[in-house]
Design a protein around this motif. Sequence first.
Motif, PDB file in Angstrom:
ATOM      1  N   ASP A 125       0.803  -1.223   0.000  1.00 23.88           N
ATOM      2  CA  ASP A 125       0.000   0.000   0.000  1.00 23.88           C
ATOM      3  C   ASP A 125       0.840   1.279   0.000  1.00 23.88           C
ATOM      4  O   ASP A 125       0.344   2.349  -0.325  1.00 23.88           O
ATOM      5  CB  ASP A 125      -0.983   0.009   1.170  1.00 23.88           C
ATOM      6  CG  ASP A 125      -0.284   0.002   2.531  1.00 23.88           C
ATOM      7  OD1 ASP A 125       0.877  -0.453   2.603  1.00 23.88           O
ATOM      8  OD2 ASP A 125      -0.903   0.445   3.501  1.00 23.88           O
ATOM      9  N   THR A 126       2.109   1.220   0.329  1.00 21.17           N
ATOM     10  CA  THR A 126       2.955   2.424   0.315  1.00 21.17           C
ATOM     11  C   THR A 126       3.891   2.463  -0.875  1.00 21.17           C
ATOM     12  O   THR A 126       4.441   3.514  -1.193  1.00 21.17           O
ATOM     13  CB  THR A 126       3.813   2.533   1.591  1.00 21.17           C
ATOM     14  OG1 THR A 126       4.682   1.424   1.667  1.00 21.17           O
ATOM     15  CG2 THR A 126       2.958   2.648   2.831  1.00 21.17           C
ATOM     16  N   SER A 127       4.103   1.344  -1.559  1.00 21.40           N
ATOM     17  CA  SER A 127       5.087   1.315  -2.642  1.00 21.40           C
ATOM     18  C   SER A 127       4.783   2.277  -3.792  1.00 21.40           C
ATOM     19  O   SER A 127       5.715   2.879  -4.317  1.00 21.40           O
ATOM     20  CB  SER A 127       5.316  -0.106  -3.148  1.00 21.40           C
ATOM     21  OG  SER A 127       4.135  -0.678  -3.609  1.00 21.40           O
ATOM     22  N   PRO A 128       3.527   2.507  -4.205  1.00 21.28           N
ATOM     23  CA  PRO A 128       3.329   3.483  -5.291  1.00 21.28           C
ATOM     24  C   PRO A 128       3.780   4.895  -4.924  1.00 21.28           C
ATOM     25  O   PRO A 128       4.292   5.623  -5.766  1.00 21.28           O
ATOM     26  CB  PRO A 128       1.821   3.444  -5.544  1.00 21.28           C
ATOM     27  CG  PRO A 128       1.394   2.101  -5.070  1.00 21.28           C
ATOM     28  CD  PRO A 128       2.295   1.792  -3.895  1.00 21.28           C
ATOM     29  N   ARG A 129       3.631   5.276  -3.677  1.00 23.81           N
ATOM     30  CA  ARG A 129       4.046   6.619  -3.256  1.00 23.81           C
ATOM     31  C   ARG A 129       5.566   6.730  -3.181  1.00 23.81           C
ATOM     32  O   ARG A 129       6.119   7.822  -3.266  1.00 23.81           O
ATOM     33  CB  ARG A 129       3.431   6.961  -1.905  1.00 23.81           C
ATOM     34  CG  ARG A 129       1.927   7.119  -1.951  1.00 23.81           C
ATOM     35  CD  ARG A 129       1.418   7.650  -0.634  1.00 23.81           C
ATOM     36  NE  ARG A 129       1.889   6.877   0.509  1.00 23.81           N
ATOM     37  CZ  ARG A 129       1.130   6.102   1.270  1.00 23.81           C
ATOM     38  NH1 ARG A 129      -0.146   5.993   1.025  1.00 23.81           N
ATOM     39  NH2 ARG A 129       1.645   5.442   2.284  1.00 23.81           N
ATOM     40  N   LYS A 130       6.256   5.635  -2.981  1.00 22.85           N
ATOM     41  CA  LYS A 130       7.708   5.639  -2.818  1.00 22.85           C
ATOM     42  C   LYS A 130       8.454   5.285  -4.106  1.00 22.85           C
ATOM     43  O   LYS A 130       9.671   5.260  -4.122  1.00 22.85           O
ATOM     44  CB  LYS A 130       8.120   4.639  -1.728  1.00 22.85           C
ATOM     45  CG  LYS A 130       7.536   4.946  -0.368  1.00 22.85           C
ATOM     46  CD  LYS A 130       8.161   6.195   0.206  1.00 22.85           C
ATOM     47  CE  LYS A 130       7.616   6.453   1.601  1.00 22.85           C
ATOM     48  NZ  LYS A 130       8.206   7.601   2.218  1.00 22.85           N
ATOM     49  N   THR A 131       7.733   5.014  -5.164  1.00 22.86           N
ATOM     50  CA  THR A 131       8.367   4.635  -6.419  1.00 22.86           C
ATOM     51  C   THR A 131       9.128   5.822  -7.004  1.00 22.86           C
ATOM     52  O   THR A 131       8.620   6.939  -7.048  1.00 22.86           O
ATOM     53  CB  THR A 131       7.309   4.146  -7.434  1.00 22.86           C
ATOM     54  OG1 THR A 131       6.627   3.029  -6.868  1.00 22.86           O
ATOM     55  CG2 THR A 131       7.950   3.740  -8.744  1.00 22.86           C
ATOM     56  N   GLU A 132      10.342   5.562  -7.438  1.00 25.66           N
ATOM     57  CA  GLU A 132      11.158   6.562  -8.128  1.00 25.66           C
ATOM     58  C   GLU A 132      11.022   6.334  -9.628  1.00 25.66           C
ATOM     59  O   GLU A 132      11.171   5.209 -10.106  1.00 25.66           O
ATOM     60  CB  GLU A 132      12.621   6.419  -7.724  1.00 25.66           C
ATOM     61  CG  GLU A 132      12.890   6.702  -6.267  1.00 25.66           C
ATOM     62  CD  GLU A 132      14.337   6.441  -5.892  1.00 25.66           C
ATOM     63  OE1 GLU A 132      15.208   6.363  -6.795  1.00 25.66           O
ATOM     64  OE2 GLU A 132      14.598   6.304  -4.693  1.00 25.66           O
ATOM     65  N   TYR A 133      10.721   7.395 -10.360  1.00 28.84           N
ATOM     66  CA  TYR A 133      10.566   7.323 -11.805  1.00 28.84           C
ATOM     67  C   TYR A 133      11.713   8.066 -12.472  1.00 28.84           C
ATOM     68  O   TYR A 133      12.018   9.207 -12.114  1.00 28.84           O
ATOM     69  CB  TYR A 133       9.241   7.945 -12.247  1.00 28.84           C
ATOM     70  CG  TYR A 133       8.036   7.237 -11.672  1.00 28.84           C
ATOM     71  CD1 TYR A 133       7.600   6.042 -12.224  1.00 28.84           C
ATOM     72  CD2 TYR A 133       7.348   7.756 -10.593  1.00 28.84           C
ATOM     73  CE1 TYR A 133       6.497   5.380 -11.699  1.00 28.84           C
ATOM     74  CE2 TYR A 133       6.248   7.108 -10.062  1.00 28.84           C
ATOM     75  CZ  TYR A 133       5.825   5.923 -10.626  1.00 28.84           C
ATOM     76  OH  TYR A 133       4.731   5.279 -10.104  1.00 28.84           O
ATOM     77  N   ARG A 134      12.316   7.427 -13.442  1.00 30.33           N
ATOM     78  CA  ARG A 134      13.395   8.062 -14.204  1.00 30.33           C
ATOM     79  C   ARG A 134      13.013   8.002 -15.682  1.00 30.33           C
ATOM     80  O   ARG A 134      12.828   6.921 -16.244  1.00 30.33           O
ATOM     81  CB  ARG A 134      14.715   7.330 -13.962  1.00 30.33           C
ATOM     82  CG  ARG A 134      15.874   7.999 -14.657  1.00 30.33           C
ATOM     83  CD  ARG A 134      17.181   7.411 -14.216  1.00 30.33           C
ATOM     84  NE  ARG A 134      18.280   7.999 -14.942  1.00 30.33           N
ATOM     85  CZ  ARG A 134      19.526   7.609 -14.838  1.00 30.33           C
ATOM     86  NH1 ARG A 134      19.845   6.625 -14.004  1.00 30.33           N
ATOM     87  NH2 ARG A 134      20.481   8.180 -15.541  1.00 30.33           N
ATOM     88  N   TRP A 135      12.885   9.164 -16.281  1.00 29.64           N
ATOM     89  CA  TRP A 135      12.514   9.264 -17.687  1.00 29.64           C
ATOM     90  C   TRP A 135      13.765   9.237 -18.554  1.00 29.64           C
ATOM     91  O   TRP A 135      14.726   9.941 -18.268  1.00 29.64           O
ATOM     92  CB  TRP A 135      11.738  10.554 -17.934  1.00 29.64           C
ATOM     93  CG  TRP A 135      10.527  10.669 -17.062  1.00 29.64           C
ATOM     94  CD1 TRP A 135      10.383  11.448 -15.951  1.00 29.64           C
ATOM     95  CD2 TRP A 135       9.312   9.952 -17.200  1.00 29.64           C
ATOM     96  NE1 TRP A 135       9.144  11.260 -15.413  1.00 29.64           N
ATOM     97  CE2 TRP A 135       8.457  10.349 -16.149  1.00 29.64           C
ATOM     98  CE3 TRP A 135       8.842   9.009 -18.114  1.00 29.64           C
ATOM     99  CZ2 TRP A 135       7.176   9.850 -15.991  1.00 29.64           C
ATOM    100  CZ3 TRP A 135       7.566   8.497 -17.952  1.00 29.64           C
ATOM    101  CH2 TRP A 135       6.747   8.917 -16.910  1.00 29.64           C
ATOM    102  N   LEU A 136      13.722   8.478 -19.618  1.00 30.90           N
ATOM    103  CA  LEU A 136      14.841   8.381 -20.560  1.00 30.90           C
ATOM    104  C   LEU A 136      14.380   8.884 -21.925  1.00 30.90           C
ATOM    105  O   LEU A 136      13.280   8.560 -22.371  1.00 30.90           O
ATOM    106  CB  LEU A 136      15.318   6.936 -20.678  1.00 30.90           C
ATOM    107  CG  LEU A 136      15.679   6.229 -19.367  1.00 30.90           C
ATOM    108  CD1 LEU A 136      16.002   4.759 -19.625  1.00 30.90           C
ATOM    109  CD2 LEU A 136      16.826   6.925 -18.681  1.00 30.90           C
ATOM    110  N   GLY A 137      15.217   9.657 -22.583  1.00 33.99           N
ATOM    111  CA  GLY A 137      14.895  10.146 -23.918  1.00 33.99           C
ATOM    112  C   GLY A 137      14.078  11.420 -23.938  1.00 33.99           C
ATOM    113  O   GLY A 137      13.559  11.811 -24.976  1.00 33.99           O
ATOM    114  N   LYS A 138      13.919  12.068 -22.809  1.00 36.38           N
ATOM    115  CA  LYS A 138      13.195  13.334 -22.692  1.00 36.38           C
ATOM    116  C   LYS A 138      11.781  13.268 -23.277  1.00 36.38           C
ATOM    117  O   LYS A 138      11.423  14.022 -24.190  1.00 36.38           O
ATOM    118  CB  LYS A 138      13.978  14.465 -23.337  1.00 36.38           C
ATOM    119  CG  LYS A 138      15.328  14.658 -22.679  1.00 36.38           C
ATOM    120  CD  LYS A 138      16.053  15.860 -23.223  1.00 36.38           C
ATOM    121  CE  LYS A 138      17.414  15.813 -22.686  1.00 36.38           C
ATOM    122  NZ  LYS A 138      18.189  16.686 -22.239  1.00 36.38           N
ATOM    123  N   PRO A 139      10.948  12.373 -22.757  1.00 32.95           N
ATOM    124  CA  PRO A 139       9.577  12.273 -23.274  1.00 32.95           C
ATOM    125  C   PRO A 139       8.733  13.486 -22.877  1.00 32.95           C
ATOM    126  O   PRO A 139       8.895  14.027 -21.780  1.00 32.95           O
ATOM    127  CB  PRO A 139       9.044  11.006 -22.602  1.00 32.95           C
ATOM    128  CG  PRO A 139       9.845  10.870 -21.351  1.00 32.95           C
ATOM    129  CD  PRO A 139      11.206  11.427 -21.686  1.00 32.95           C
TER     130      PRO A 139
END
Length: 154
Positions: A125-139
């Motif tokens: 229940d807490t993992s979506p809030r703690k997820t780190e997102y890294r964008w590649l290719g400048k979308p």
Amino acid sequence: MKAKAQAFRALVVAGLFAGSGLALAAGNDGQTQVNGLLSTDPVYLTTWKKVVTREERLPDWVINLSGTSTQQMTAVEEHGDKYLVGPLCESQQACDHERLIVAFSWDKEDAYGLLANVPAALPADTSPRKTEYRWLGKPNAGMQQLLTEQLGKQ
């Protein structure tokens, strides 16, 4: 005579599709996994290298798209543009905590990625809030939404 004309039209239509990007998509959609994509056409490799050379500290499996693919790539449309999209993980076991979603434009000139990392041992229940997102290719925002949606489907 009418049968010959119909047969000729069918050949012309088949030839047009064979030479178009639609034929490429039909050939790739559902048949290619991310971990085998770079070996299918050198243009994919060139495009992906442009994306990852601008990035720092990426894992080798992301740089080489050499992890484990759990699903086939699919054709997805975003604002009228078509992309070949699929997931990749370092290993089957690692998919719960780290996953890459890649998207290649139909013409293979652009590629984007979303590397999502969930810290291990977090309650579901807490993992979506703690997820780190890294964008590649400048979308752009539309591509970010497409990649995020695809991540949610995994």
